[in-house]
Write a protein that holds these residues in place. Structure first.
Motif, PDB file in Angstrom:
ATOM      1  N   GLN A  81       0.795  -1.327  -0.309  1.00  0.00           N
ATOM      2  CA  GLN A  81      -0.233   0.289   0.805  1.00  0.00           C
ATOM      3  C   GLN A  81       1.143   1.095  -0.016  1.00  0.00           C
ATOM      4  O   GLN A  81       1.392   1.379   0.663  1.00  0.00           O
ATOM      5  CB  GLN A  81      -0.860   0.082   1.250  1.00  0.00           C
ATOM      6  N   MET A  82       0.570   2.143  -0.733  1.00  0.00           N
ATOM      7  CA  MET A  82       1.837   2.782  -1.078  1.00  0.00           C
ATOM      8  C   MET A  82       0.992   4.908  -1.042  1.00  0.00           C
ATOM      9  O   MET A  82       0.061   4.842  -1.790  1.00  0.00           O
ATOM     10  CB  MET A  82       2.194   3.128  -2.552  1.00  0.00           C
ATOM     11  N   ASN A  83       0.942   4.934   0.077  1.00  0.00           N
ATOM     12  CA  ASN A  83      -0.210   6.622   0.186  1.00  0.00           C
ATOM     13  C   ASN A  83       0.994   7.497   0.173  1.00  0.00           C
ATOM     14  O   ASN A  83       1.975   7.278  -0.012  1.00  0.00           O
ATOM     15  CB  ASN A  83      -0.075   6.745   1.447  1.00  0.00           C
ATOM     16  N   THR A  84       0.551   9.058  -0.006  1.00  0.00           N
ATOM     17  CA  THR A  84       1.246  10.285  -0.560  1.00  0.00           C
ATOM     18  C   THR A  84       2.453  10.224  -1.148  1.00  0.00           C
ATOM     19  O   THR A  84       3.619  10.216  -1.331  1.00  0.00           O
ATOM     20  CB  THR A  84       1.960  10.428   1.181  1.00  0.00           C
ATOM     21  N   LEU A  85       2.779   9.528  -2.643  1.00  0.00           N
ATOM     22  CA  LEU A  85       3.029   9.117  -3.546  1.00  0.00           C
ATOM     23  C   LEU A  85       3.702  10.419  -3.507  1.00  0.00           C
ATOM     24  O   LEU A  85       3.666  11.378  -4.223  1.00  0.00           O
ATOM     25  CB  LEU A  85       2.868   8.871  -4.940  1.00  0.00           C
ATOM     26  N   LYS A  86       5.244   9.741  -4.298  1.00  0.00           N
ATOM     27  CA  LYS A  86       6.243  11.663  -4.768  1.00  0.00           C
ATOM     28  C   LYS A  86       6.954  11.104  -6.506  1.00  0.00           C
ATOM     29  O   LYS A  86       6.696   9.810  -6.462  1.00  0.00           O
ATOM     30  CB  LYS A  86       6.771  12.199  -3.734  1.00  0.00           C
ATOM     31  N   PRO A  87       7.293  11.642  -6.580  1.00  0.00           N
ATOM     32  CA  PRO A  87       7.814  11.904  -7.949  1.00  0.00           C
ATOM     33  C   PRO A  87       8.799  10.843  -8.005  1.00  0.00           C
ATOM     34  O   PRO A  87       9.492  10.245  -8.922  1.00  0.00           O
ATOM     35  CB  PRO A  87       7.901  13.151  -8.943  1.00  0.00           C
ATOM     36  N   GLU A  88       9.702  10.993  -6.680  1.00  0.00           N
ATOM     37  CA  GLU A  88      10.987   9.896  -6.518  1.00  0.00           C
ATOM     38  C   GLU A  88      10.792   8.671  -6.307  1.00  0.00           C
ATOM     39  O   GLU A  88      11.351   7.968  -6.436  1.00  0.00           O
ATOM     40  CB  GLU A  88      11.337  10.697  -5.643  1.00  0.00           C
ATOM     41  N   ASP A  89       9.566   8.410  -6.640  1.00  0.00           N
ATOM     42  CA  ASP A  89       8.564   6.768  -5.820  1.00  0.00           C
ATOM     43  C   ASP A  89       8.765   6.197  -7.482  1.00  0.00           C
ATOM     44  O   ASP A  89       8.602   5.769  -7.901  1.00  0.00           O
ATOM     45  CB  ASP A  89       7.247   6.388  -5.290  1.00  0.00           C
ATOM     46  N   THR A  90       8.622   7.300  -8.603  1.00  0.00           N
ATOM     47  CA  THR A  90       8.577   6.720 -10.421  1.00  0.00           C
ATOM     48  C   THR A  90       9.230   5.254 -10.063  1.00  0.00           C
ATOM     49  O   THR A  90      10.944   5.362 -10.011  1.00  0.00           O
ATOM     50  CB  THR A  90       8.641   8.327 -10.785  1.00  0.00           C
ATOM     51  N   ALA A  91       9.215   3.866 -10.672  1.00  0.00           N
ATOM     52  CA  ALA A  91       9.630   3.195 -10.819  1.00  0.00           C
ATOM     53  C   ALA A  91       9.583   2.423 -11.221  1.00  0.00           C
ATOM     54  O   ALA A  91       8.101   1.924 -10.946  1.00  0.00           O
ATOM     55  CB  ALA A  91      10.803   3.353  -8.908  1.00  0.00           C
ATOM     56  N   VAL A  92       9.690   0.673 -11.814  1.00  0.00           N
ATOM     57  CA  VAL A  92       9.652  -0.022 -11.926  1.00  0.00           C
ATOM     58  C   VAL A  92       9.330  -0.473 -10.538  1.00  0.00           C
ATOM     59  O   VAL A  92      11.081  -0.822  -9.840  1.00  0.00           O
ATOM     60  CB  VAL A  92      10.291  -0.684 -13.053  1.00  0.00           C
ATOM     61  N   TYR A  93       8.345  -1.786 -10.301  1.00  0.00           N
ATOM     62  CA  TYR A  93       8.558  -1.268  -8.548  1.00  0.00           C
ATOM     63  C   TYR A  93       8.768  -3.756  -8.992  1.00  0.00           C
ATOM     64  O   TYR A  93       7.626  -4.244  -9.325  1.00  0.00           O
ATOM     65  CB  TYR A  93       6.938  -1.895  -8.115  1.00  0.00           C
ATOM     66  N   TYR A  94       8.977  -4.152  -7.778  1.00  0.00           N
ATOM     67  CA  TYR A  94       9.544  -6.002  -8.263  1.00  0.00           C
ATOM     68  C   TYR A  94       9.055  -6.398  -6.775  1.00  0.00           C
ATOM     69  O   TYR A  94       9.644  -6.405  -6.128  1.00  0.00           O
ATOM     70  CB  TYR A  94      11.006  -5.966  -9.074  1.00  0.00           C
ATOM     71  N   CYS A  95       8.389  -7.715  -7.204  1.00  0.00           N
ATOM     72  CA  CYS A  95       8.127  -8.299  -5.926  1.00  0.00           C
ATOM     73  C   CYS A  95       9.106  -9.120  -5.882  1.00  0.00           C
ATOM     74  O   CYS A  95       9.996 -10.182  -6.719  1.00  0.00           O
ATOM     75  CB  CYS A  95       7.164  -9.046  -6.445  1.00  0.00           C
ATOM     76  N   ALA A  96       9.351  -9.613  -4.772  1.00  0.00           N
ATOM     77  CA  ALA A  96      11.263 -11.074  -4.391  1.00  0.00           C
ATOM     78  C   ALA A  96      10.754 -11.843  -3.422  1.00  0.00           C
ATOM     79  O   ALA A  96      10.089 -11.875  -2.757  1.00  0.00           O
ATOM     80  CB  ALA A  96      12.251 -10.287  -4.478  1.00  0.00           C
ATOM     81  N   ALA A  97      11.351 -12.907  -3.719  1.00  0.00           N
ATOM     82  CA  ALA A  97      10.963 -13.814  -2.633  1.00  0.00           C
ATOM     83  C   ALA A  97      12.036 -14.738  -2.306  1.00  0.00           C
ATOM     84  O   ALA A  97      12.972 -14.650  -2.889  1.00  0.00           O
ATOM     85  CB  ALA A  97      10.320 -15.342  -2.582  1.00  0.00           C
ATOM     86  N   ARG A  98      12.237 -15.430  -0.764  1.00  0.00           N
ATOM     87  CA  ARG A  98      13.609 -15.462  -0.309  1.00  0.00           C
ATOM     88  C   ARG A  98      12.809 -16.549   0.706  1.00  0.00           C
ATOM     89  O   ARG A  98      12.399 -16.733   1.320  1.00  0.00           O
ATOM     90  CB  ARG A  98      14.215 -14.418   0.062  1.00  0.00           C
ATOM     91  N   GLY A  99      13.607 -17.696   0.456  1.00  0.00           N
ATOM     92  CA  GLY A  99      12.678 -19.143   1.192  1.00  0.00           C
ATOM     93  C   GLY A  99      13.968 -19.237   2.388  1.00  0.00           C
ATOM     94  O   GLY A  99      13.411 -20.549   2.816  1.00  0.00           O
ATOM     95  N   GLN A 100      15.502 -18.476   2.458  1.00  0.00           N
ATOM     96  CA  GLN A 100      15.973 -18.985   3.414  1.00  0.00           C
ATOM     97  C   GLN A 100      15.998 -17.553   4.836  1.00  0.00           C
ATOM     98  O   GLN A 100      14.744 -17.092   4.433  1.00  0.00           O
ATOM     99  CB  GLN A 100      17.916 -18.284   3.528  1.00  0.00           C
ATOM    100  N   THR A 101      15.898 -18.468   5.764  1.00  0.00           N
ATOM    101  CA  THR A 101      15.593 -17.736   6.980  1.00  0.00           C
ATOM    102  C   THR A 101      15.761 -15.845   7.039  1.00  0.00           C
ATOM    103  O   THR A 101      17.599 -16.176   6.821  1.00  0.00           O
ATOM    104  CB  THR A 101      16.385 -18.061   8.544  1.00  0.00           C
ATOM    105  N   GLY A 102      15.109 -15.319   7.915  1.00  0.00           N
ATOM    106  CA  GLY A 102      15.639 -14.132   8.233  1.00  0.00           C
ATOM    107  C   GLY A 102      14.724 -13.350   6.150  1.00  0.00           C
ATOM    108  O   GLY A 102      15.155 -13.771   5.633  1.00  0.00           O
ATOM    109  N   ILE A 103      15.065 -11.672   6.904  1.00  0.00           N
ATOM    110  CA  ILE A 103      14.575 -10.965   5.871  1.00  0.00           C
ATOM    111  C   ILE A 103      16.062 -10.300   5.003  1.00  0.00           C
ATOM    112  O   ILE A 103      17.466  -9.526   5.799  1.00  0.00           O
ATOM    113  CB  ILE A 103      13.833  -9.425   6.274  1.00  0.00           C
ATOM    114  N   GLY A 104      15.804 -10.367   4.096  1.00  0.00           N
ATOM    115  CA  GLY A 104      16.875  -9.707   3.591  1.00  0.00           C
ATOM    116  C   GLY A 104      16.912  -8.331   2.913  1.00  0.00           C
ATOM    117  O   GLY A 104      15.538  -8.644   2.430  1.00  0.00           O
ATOM    118  N   ARG A 105      17.532  -7.109   2.505  1.00  0.00           N
ATOM    119  CA  ARG A 105      17.968  -6.017   2.282  1.00  0.00           C
ATOM    120  C   ARG A 105      18.372  -5.734   0.650  1.00  0.00           C
ATOM    121  O   ARG A 105      18.597  -4.688  -0.267  1.00  0.00           O
ATOM    122  CB  ARG A 105      18.050  -4.678   3.291  1.00  0.00           C
TER     123      ARG A 105
END
Length: 123
Positions: A81-105
Motif C-alpha cells: 500500500q503506497m500513500n502520499t506518493l512522490k515523483p521520486e517514487d517513480t520506478a518499476v516495482y518488483y516482488c521478490a521471494a526468499r526461502g532462507q531464514t531472515g529478511i534480506g535487504r
C-alpha cells in the motif's frame, strides 16, 4: 517453478495512492520471506520493504510512514500500500521471494523475482 506476478501499477499524481499486488505460485508461500524492490531509470535496484514468514515487516527509511507491506498466506498474495506518493517514487516495482531464514535487504539475497510493474508519479 516459482512464479511471481505483480499488478496494480500505473500513473498517479503526487499525493495519491496505489496498491501493488504480487500473486505467488509454485512455492509454499508461508515459508518464504517476501519483499518489494524498485528500480528507477539509470539507478540500481533498491530495497523498499520486506515481510518475514512470521509477519514481521520492515521498510526503507525513504518510504517509512507512507508505504505498508502486508501478506495473505491463504491467498498467496503480497501487497504494498503506497500513500502520499512522490515523483521520486517513480520506478518499476518488483516482488521478490526468499526461502532462507531472515529478511534480506539486498537483491542478491533473493532468488525469485517477478517481472515488475511500472509506477509513475507526476508532479
Amino acid at each position: 517453478q516459482v512464479q511471481l506476478v505483480e499488478s496494480g501499477g500505473g500513473l498517479v499524481q503526487a499525493g495519491g495512492s496505489l496498491r501493488l499486488s504480487c500473486a505467488a505460485s509454485g512455492l509454499t508461500f508461508s515459508r518464504y520471506a517476501m519483499s518489494w524492490f524498485r528500480q528507477a531509470p539509470g539507478k540500481e535496484r533498491e530495497f523498499v520493504a520486506a515481510i518475514g514468514r512470521s509477519g514481521v515487516a520492515t521498510h526503507a527509511d525513504s518510504v517509512k510512514g507512507r508505504f505498508t507491506i502486508s501478506r495473505d498466506n491463504v491467498k498467496n498474495m503480497l501487497y504494498l500500500q503506497m500513500n502520499t506518493l512522490k515523483p521520486e517514487d517513480t520506478a518499476v516495482y518488483y516482488c521478490a521471494a526468499r526461502g532462507q531464514t531472515g529478511i534480506g535487504r539486498r537483491p542478491p539475497e533473493y532468488a525469485n523475482w517477478g517481472h515488475g510493474t511500472q509506477v509513475t508519479v507526476s508532479s
